[in-house]
Design an enzyme around this catalytic site. Structure first.
Site, PDB file in Angstrom:
ATOM      1  N   ILE A  34       0.848  -1.207   0.000  1.00 45.22           N
ATOM      2  CA  ILE A  34       0.000   0.000   0.000  1.00 45.22           C
ATOM      3  C   ILE A  34       0.880   1.253   0.000  1.00 45.22           C
ATOM      4  O   ILE A  34       0.617   2.216  -0.731  1.00 45.22           O
ATOM      5  CB  ILE A  34      -0.974  -0.018   1.199  1.00 45.22           C
ATOM      6  CG1 ILE A  34      -1.910  -1.231   1.089  1.00 45.22           C
ATOM      7  CG2 ILE A  34      -1.789   1.269   1.255  1.00 45.22           C
ATOM      8  CD1 ILE A  34      -2.756  -1.501   2.332  1.00 45.22           C
ATOM      9  N   ILE A  87      -3.777   5.667   7.796  1.00 51.48           N
ATOM     10  CA  ILE A  87      -4.701   4.656   7.250  1.00 51.48           C
ATOM     11  C   ILE A  87      -4.223   3.268   7.670  1.00 51.48           C
ATOM     12  O   ILE A  87      -4.649   2.266   7.102  1.00 51.48           O
ATOM     13  CB  ILE A  87      -4.815   4.725   5.706  1.00 51.48           C
ATOM     14  CG1 ILE A  87      -3.429   4.627   5.049  1.00 51.48           C
ATOM     15  CG2 ILE A  87      -5.558   5.957   5.265  1.00 51.48           C
ATOM     16  CD1 ILE A  87      -3.493   4.346   3.557  1.00 51.48           C
ATOM     17  N   ALA A  88      -3.333   3.210   8.674  1.00 51.85           N
ATOM     18  CA  ALA A  88      -2.731   1.926   9.045  1.00 51.85           C
ATOM     19  C   ALA A  88      -3.567   1.248  10.136  1.00 51.85           C
ATOM     20  O   ALA A  88      -4.427   0.405   9.837  1.00 51.85           O
ATOM     21  CB  ALA A  88      -1.302   2.151   9.490  1.00 51.85           C
ATOM     22  N   ARG A  89      -3.316   1.603  11.356  1.00 49.71           N
ATOM     23  CA  ARG A  89      -4.058   1.049  12.480  1.00 49.71           C
ATOM     24  C   ARG A  89      -4.069   2.067  13.615  1.00 49.71           C
ATOM     25  O   ARG A  89      -3.096   2.811  13.794  1.00 49.71           O
ATOM     26  CB  ARG A  89      -3.387  -0.237  13.014  1.00 49.71           C
ATOM     27  CG  ARG A  89      -3.734  -1.495  12.248  1.00 49.71           C
ATOM     28  CD  ARG A  89      -5.190  -1.913  12.463  1.00 49.71           C
ATOM     29  NE  ARG A  89      -5.529  -3.129  11.757  1.00 49.71           N
ATOM     30  CZ  ARG A  89      -6.018  -3.191  10.515  1.00 49.71           C
ATOM     31  NH1 ARG A  89      -6.218  -2.098   9.809  1.00 49.71           N
ATOM     32  NH2 ARG A  89      -6.319  -4.356   9.968  1.00 49.71           N
ATOM     33  N   GLU A 146     -10.894   1.949  18.468  1.00 45.87           N
ATOM     34  CA  GLU A 146     -12.083   2.161  17.632  1.00 45.87           C
ATOM     35  C   GLU A 146     -13.093   1.029  17.844  1.00 45.87           C
ATOM     36  O   GLU A 146     -12.703  -0.077  18.198  1.00 45.87           O
ATOM     37  CB  GLU A 146     -11.671   2.263  16.145  1.00 45.87           C
ATOM     38  CG  GLU A 146     -11.050   0.994  15.579  1.00 45.87           C
ATOM     39  CD  GLU A 146     -10.573   1.175  14.139  1.00 45.87           C
ATOM     40  OE1 GLU A 146      -9.828   2.138  13.860  1.00 45.87           O
ATOM     41  OE2 GLU A 146     -10.956   0.318  13.311  1.00 45.87           O
ATOM     42  N   HIS A 186     -12.800   3.963   9.387  1.00 48.64           N
ATOM     43  CA  HIS A 186     -12.085   2.767   8.922  1.00 48.64           C
ATOM     44  C   HIS A 186     -12.689   2.241   7.608  1.00 48.64           C
ATOM     45  O   HIS A 186     -13.159   1.099   7.534  1.00 48.64           O
ATOM     46  CB  HIS A 186     -12.102   1.677  10.003  1.00 48.64           C
ATOM     47  CG  HIS A 186     -11.003   0.669   9.841  1.00 48.64           C
ATOM     48  ND1 HIS A 186     -10.372   0.081  10.900  1.00 48.64           N
ATOM     49  CD2 HIS A 186     -10.423   0.134   8.739  1.00 48.64           C
ATOM     50  CE1 HIS A 186      -9.457  -0.764  10.460  1.00 48.64           C
ATOM     51  NE2 HIS A 186      -9.473  -0.748   9.150  1.00 48.64           N
ATOM     52  N   ILE A 187     -12.631   3.098   6.584  1.00 51.91           N
ATOM     53  CA  ILE A 187     -13.269   2.739   5.302  1.00 51.91           C
ATOM     54  C   ILE A 187     -12.280   2.725   4.138  1.00 51.91           C
ATOM     55  O   ILE A 187     -12.689   2.751   2.975  1.00 51.91           O
ATOM     56  CB  ILE A 187     -14.434   3.708   4.962  1.00 51.91           C
ATOM     57  CG1 ILE A 187     -13.950   5.175   4.952  1.00 51.91           C
ATOM     58  CG2 ILE A 187     -15.598   3.523   5.920  1.00 51.91           C
ATOM     59  CD1 ILE A 187     -14.950   6.136   4.303  1.00 51.91           C
TER      60      ILE A 187
HETATM   61  C1  DGY Z   1      -7.459  -4.314   6.441  1.00 51.22           C
HETATM   62  O1  DGY Z   1      -7.706  -5.070   5.515  1.00 51.22           O
HETATM   63  O2  DGY Z   1      -6.566  -4.544   7.254  1.00 51.22           O
HETATM   64  C2  DGY Z   1      -8.290  -3.078   6.542  1.00 51.22           C
HETATM   65  O3  DGY Z   1      -7.886  -2.269   7.586  1.00 51.22           O
HETATM   66  C3  DGY Z   1      -9.758  -3.438   6.662  1.00 51.22           C
HETATM   67  O4  DGY Z   1     -10.003  -3.940   7.923  1.00 51.22           O
END
Ligand code: DGY
Length: 333
Positions: A159, A239-241, A270, A288-289
């Site tokens: 990513i 956009i990670a965690r 979350e 988380h989309i």
């Molecule tokens: C993932 O695939 O890890 C995304 O964060 C969706 O949960």
């Protein structure tokens, strides 16, 4: 005739996925998508050989010890920090995830969040909706430049590389990255990305995007000290965690103007969101989309289903996370 394996679908998912799984397994499905606590998850999972999970279900020692018939858990996510992998190995349970199928969609979203954050799209939209727009002004919602700026990426897996290519080739950005291990020269050239230390990344990025996996080592990788090292004009995108950023420190930094803005798709604890983040204006918040397009979510569900079917019928998962050592057969023993 031998009994068909029993599989628990722990969250609601596409009806087509359920239909496909039902051709192979005796299914129990969380049709109403209730949020099960640990005790309820264990109760539902007992007696099943397979489980279809999302990132919301924590599968750890307690769960695996209480479910000795379990052979495989397929996560409909590429991230698997909801799995305790040492416990999976101890119990000889196969874990699988969904890599590859969400790379571009998630990289697109990372860029969308970067743009929305740097160009203050959410903040200005709220202003307009509140009826506060009286006239055009030369300095109204001026944001940070995106094209030609320096894009920093922390975590350079698939990513991260997708984001680098979008930045370099789409927006003429100067791309720098930091990762546990440096990419090979060819991949760096393909991404037009330059490897730098974490310190330099923090100091030099105009826009810093976080795409690294969550682990105890990456917990609060961005905290008060790291935020203080960033440019006051910088934007931060996660956009990670959740947990990779110290959300309380971030809210304080945003409020104090220590960085310009942040875009967050993931949060510590979350779906709860740190209350201070809800009251600072210069942050874009999404639930988380990043992988949420119909095509990609279907591909993720399909891959999770493929993993269950392949493992429980042929003993070999498609995208295994762990290698099972010392088991004679996995699937239909
Ligand atoms: C993932 O695939 O890890 C995304 O964060 C969706 O949960």
């Amino acid at each position: 005739m031998s009994e068909r394996p029993r599989v628990l679908v722990a969250r609601q998912v596409f009806p087509e996925t359920v239909e496909r799984l039902s051709q192979h397994f005796e299914l129990s499905v969380n049709t109403h998508d209730e949020a099960w606590d640990k005790a309820e998850l264990i109760r539902r999972l007992q007696g099943h050989q397979g489980a279809f999970t999302t990132g919301s279900e924590r599968i750890d020692e307690e769960v695996l010890a209480a479910c000795p018939e379990l052979k495989v858990v397929a996560n409909m996510a590429v991230g698997y920090n909801n799995f305790d992998m040492d416990a999976f190995d101890r119990h000889g349970v196969q874990a699988t995830n969904a890599p590859g199928v969400l790379t571009d969609t998630t990289a697109d979203f990372g860029f969308a969040l970067l743009m929305a954050t740097a160009r203050r799209i959410a903040e200005s939209e709220h202003f307009l909706r509140r009826g506060e727009w009286q006239r055009w002004r030369y300095d109204m919602f001026v944001g940070g430049e995106v094209h030609g700026s320096t894009l920093g990426i922390l975590g350079m897996g698939r990513i991260g590389q997708g984001i680098a290519r979008r930045g370099a080739f789409g927006f003429g950005m100067n791309v720098i990255y930091h990762n546990r291990s440096r990419l090979d020269a060819q991949t760096e050239a393909e991404c037009r990305a330059q490897y730098v230390s974490k310190d330099e990344l923090l100091r030099s990025a105009d826009h810093l995007v976080l795409v690294l996996p969550y682990s105890p080592e990456s917990h609060h990788a961005i905290g008060a000290a790291e935020l203080a090292a960033m440019k006051p004009t910088a934007t931060l995108v996660n956009i990670a965690r959740g947990g990779i950023v110290d959300d309380a420190a971030l809210a304080a930094a945003l409020r104090a103007g220590r960085i310009a803005a942040a875009g967050l798709d993931v949060f510590e604890g979350e779906p709860r969101v740190h209350p201070d983040l809800l009251t600072v204006p210069n942050v874009v918040l999404t639930p988380h989309i990043a992988s949420a397009t119909v095509g990609t979510r279907r591909a993720m569900a399909d891959l999770a289903a493929d993993n269950l079917i392949a493992f429980l019928t042929q003993g070999q998962a498609v995208t295994p996370i762990n290698r099972l050592v010392g088991r004679q057969s996995h699937g239909d023993e």
